[in-house]
Design a protein around this motif. Sequence first.
Motif, PDB file in Angstrom:
ATOM      1  N   LEU A   2      96.740  -7.040  61.837  1.00  0.00           N
ATOM      2  CA  LEU A   2      96.352  -6.500  63.136  1.00  0.00           C
ATOM      3  C   LEU A   2      96.986  -7.271  64.279  1.00  0.00           C
ATOM      4  O   LEU A   2      97.509  -6.692  65.215  1.00  0.00           O
ATOM      5  N   ARG A   3      96.980  -8.588  64.212  1.00  0.00           N
ATOM      6  CA  ARG A   3      97.490  -9.369  65.347  1.00  0.00           C
ATOM      7  C   ARG A   3      98.991  -9.189  65.488  1.00  0.00           C
ATOM      8  O   ARG A   3      99.524  -9.106  66.596  1.00  0.00           O
ATOM      9  N   THR A   4      99.764  -9.114  64.366  1.00  0.00           N
ATOM     10  CA  THR A   4     101.207  -8.904  64.424  1.00  0.00           C
ATOM     11  C   THR A   4     101.505  -7.518  64.964  1.00  0.00           C
ATOM     12  O   THR A   4     102.409  -7.329  65.795  1.00  0.00           O
ATOM     13  N   GLN A   5     100.735  -6.520  64.511  1.00  0.00           N
ATOM     14  CA  GLN A   5     100.921  -5.170  65.012  1.00  0.00           C
ATOM     15  C   GLN A   5     100.656  -5.120  66.509  1.00  0.00           C
ATOM     16  O   GLN A   5     101.324  -4.396  67.244  1.00  0.00           O
ATOM     17  N   GLY A   6      99.658  -5.909  66.969  1.00  0.00           N
ATOM     18  CA  GLY A   6      99.359  -5.924  68.395  1.00  0.00           C
ATOM     19  C   GLY A   6     100.521  -6.434  69.218  1.00  0.00           C
ATOM     20  O   GLY A   6     100.847  -5.879  70.267  1.00  0.00           O
ATOM     21  N   LEU A   7     101.178  -7.498  68.756  1.00  0.00           N
ATOM     22  CA  LEU A   7     102.328  -8.026  69.490  1.00  0.00           C
ATOM     23  C   LEU A   7     103.479  -7.032  69.483  1.00  0.00           C
ATOM     24  O   LEU A   7     104.183  -6.863  70.471  1.00  0.00           O
ATOM     25  N   ILE A  97     108.813 -19.041  78.040  1.00  0.00           N
ATOM     26  CA  ILE A  97     107.664 -18.887  78.931  1.00  0.00           C
ATOM     27  C   ILE A  97     107.968 -19.470  80.312  1.00  0.00           C
ATOM     28  O   ILE A  97     107.649 -18.867  81.345  1.00  0.00           O
ATOM     29  N   GLU A  98     108.602 -20.634  80.342  1.00  0.00           N
ATOM     30  CA  GLU A  98     108.895 -21.272  81.630  1.00  0.00           C
ATOM     31  C   GLU A  98     109.859 -20.438  82.462  1.00  0.00           C
ATOM     32  O   GLU A  98     109.700 -20.344  83.684  1.00  0.00           O
ATOM     33  N   TRP A  99     110.854 -19.812  81.826  1.00  0.00           N
ATOM     34  CA  TRP A  99     111.786 -18.972  82.582  1.00  0.00           C
ATOM     35  C   TRP A  99     111.065 -17.751  83.148  1.00  0.00           C
ATOM     36  O   TRP A  99     111.330 -17.333  84.288  1.00  0.00           O
ATOM     37  N   ARG A 119     102.802 -11.476  76.069  1.00  0.00           N
ATOM     38  CA  ARG A 119     103.098 -11.457  74.636  1.00  0.00           C
ATOM     39  C   ARG A 119     103.414 -12.858  74.118  1.00  0.00           C
ATOM     40  O   ARG A 119     102.909 -13.281  73.068  1.00  0.00           O
ATOM     41  N   LEU A 120     104.232 -13.604  74.860  1.00  0.00           N
ATOM     42  CA  LEU A 120     104.623 -14.944  74.418  1.00  0.00           C
ATOM     43  C   LEU A 120     103.435 -15.905  74.459  1.00  0.00           C
ATOM     44  O   LEU A 120     103.290 -16.758  73.575  1.00  0.00           O
ATOM     45  N   GLY A 129      95.335 -17.224  78.670  1.00  0.00           N
ATOM     46  CA  GLY A 129      96.481 -17.022  79.548  1.00  0.00           C
ATOM     47  C   GLY A 129      97.084 -15.642  79.386  1.00  0.00           C
ATOM     48  O   GLY A 129      97.487 -15.000  80.362  1.00  0.00           O
ATOM     49  N   ALA A 130      97.153 -15.146  78.138  1.00  0.00           N
ATOM     50  CA  ALA A 130      97.681 -13.804  77.892  1.00  0.00           C
ATOM     51  C   ALA A 130      96.807 -12.749  78.563  1.00  0.00           C
ATOM     52  O   ALA A 130      97.313 -11.809  79.198  1.00  0.00           O
ATOM     53  N   ARG A 131      95.487 -12.888  78.452  1.00  0.00           N
ATOM     54  CA  ARG A 131      94.589 -11.933  79.097  1.00  0.00           C
ATOM     55  C   ARG A 131      94.731 -11.988  80.612  1.00  0.00           C
ATOM     56  O   ARG A 131      94.665 -10.961  81.302  1.00  0.00           O
ATOM     57  N   ARG A 132      94.902 -13.179  81.150  1.00  0.00           N
ATOM     58  CA  ARG A 132      95.072 -13.313  82.606  1.00  0.00           C
ATOM     59  C   ARG A 132      96.325 -12.561  83.069  1.00  0.00           C
ATOM     60  O   ARG A 132      96.303 -11.848  84.080  1.00  0.00           O
ATOM     61  N   GLU A 133      97.433 -12.696  82.329  1.00  0.00           N
ATOM     62  CA  GLU A 133      98.661 -12.020  82.721  1.00  0.00           C
ATOM     63  C   GLU A 133      98.544 -10.508  82.572  1.00  0.00           C
ATOM     64  O   GLU A 133      99.109  -9.752  83.369  1.00  0.00           O
ATOM     65  N   LEU A 134      97.793 -10.034  81.575  1.00  0.00           N
ATOM     66  CA  LEU A 134      97.582  -8.598  81.443  1.00  0.00           C
ATOM     67  C   LEU A 134      96.783  -8.061  82.627  1.00  0.00           C
ATOM     68  O   LEU A 134      97.057  -6.957  83.132  1.00  0.00           O
ATOM     69  N   ARG A 135      95.772  -8.813  83.090  1.00  0.00           N
ATOM     70  CA  ARG A 135      95.011  -8.370  84.272  1.00  0.00           C
ATOM     71  C   ARG A 135      95.907  -8.334  85.499  1.00  0.00           C
ATOM     72  O   ARG A 135      95.810  -7.416  86.322  1.00  0.00           O
TER      73      ARG A 135
END
Length: 447
Positions: A2-7, A97-99, A119-120, A129-135
């Motif tokens: 599931l997690r790989t499919q999500g990415l 991520i830094e770029w 995603r990264l 952090g991923a959830r924050r960027e999605l928001r």
Amino acid sequence: MLRTQGLRMLSGAILAACAAPAAAQASACDPAAGCATGLTAPDIFAIAERYAAAQRFSDAETLLRGLIRDPDPDYRAEARFRLSILREAQGDRQGAIEWLKALLDEQSNAGRPRLELARLLAAEGDEAGARRELRRAGAAGLPDDVARVVDRFATALRSVRPIGGAVEIAIAPDSNINRATSQERVDTVVAPLTLSRDARATSGIGASISLQGFARADLSDEVVLLSRASARADLYGKSRFHDLVVTLASGPEFRLGGARVRPAAIVQRRWFGGDLYSESYGGSLNLLKPLNRVSQVEGELTILGSNYRTAPVQDGTLADLNIAYDRAFSPRFSTRIGLRLTRQDARADYLSTKSGGIDLLASRAFGKQLAFVQLSSFRLVADERDPLFGATRKDTRFDLTGGLVLRRFTWRGLSPLVRVIHSRSDSTIPIFDFKRTRVEFALSREF
């Protein structure tokens, strides 16, 4: 899984978010023939793409780095985006991520790079952090078809990294390291009591170290065992004020009705002045639910039974309920509202308390800097009158925090942080009446 499919699902959404900018064909100048004059930015992108296809990554990066100072902001953004792709292709996910962060510092509304960053971050284990960027991406706006895929990814999101953590090291001048009253003498029902020097407000310069780590193990395609460890140490020149707390938690993580659920068993120990102060055992239940593309709600119930080595009269059970609502109003501006209710039982009724509080947090990005301000208000009431002071303890406390994360000066993943905290506690029991100002100069990093 599931997690790989999500990415993979999010990767597809990223590709659909906007078509990759078409690189223009090379002009009359043929790079293969050794000509390197009169090249436009599209020409350089095309050459860098050929270098990357030939796995000449260093040559491709050299060309792209030259474009991050181009006067055209779109070319600068495209160069950083491609540098991120090159870093990931070489296994340097943190560099990628830094770029992307550098790109978004300049163009906060760039949807595709922000989704790539989410995603990264998920792949690196930074689920929050991923959830924050999605928001933030949702606040900037997404095409409907992409938004639907991102919604599904947000619902299924969990970290895919098996181990990880974070560290923060700070130097902290503090006006009141022991959170004590400034009064030298307090009244009691027996007679005025003169407080010792250690029982009064003491200033000092300390060092704070915070460590957090986690490990994940798959139990099935949809359930993982999540184990976490954290430690915080406040150390001062006077060792009798050293304060160390270590917490271990472990339990499954799974999905239920679109929510992420984390029950966990908890063990906690605290040392003060080098001596064991308390031991706590219990558990917690954490639920996180995305509400829409820009907001989420998170709640956690914690119940701990505590034993105090030097003051068994304080032994009892703590029940704490914390609910927080997060919302991104734009890619640069986010807020959080938190509510907390706590019940602390003790052997002595006058030490048993109930309390409630509200916490308001706002953060705003300014280029490579992130500023934040936090206001907390807290009210505590004891069950019975304190026999020594002849009054029922009633505290009203306010904490005001302001800070700045200086990402412009990041070094080897370490970000400088300046944080100022001012606290004021008014209490009917004078020993709990205090003021405190603390300044923290910190370096923090997630790994």
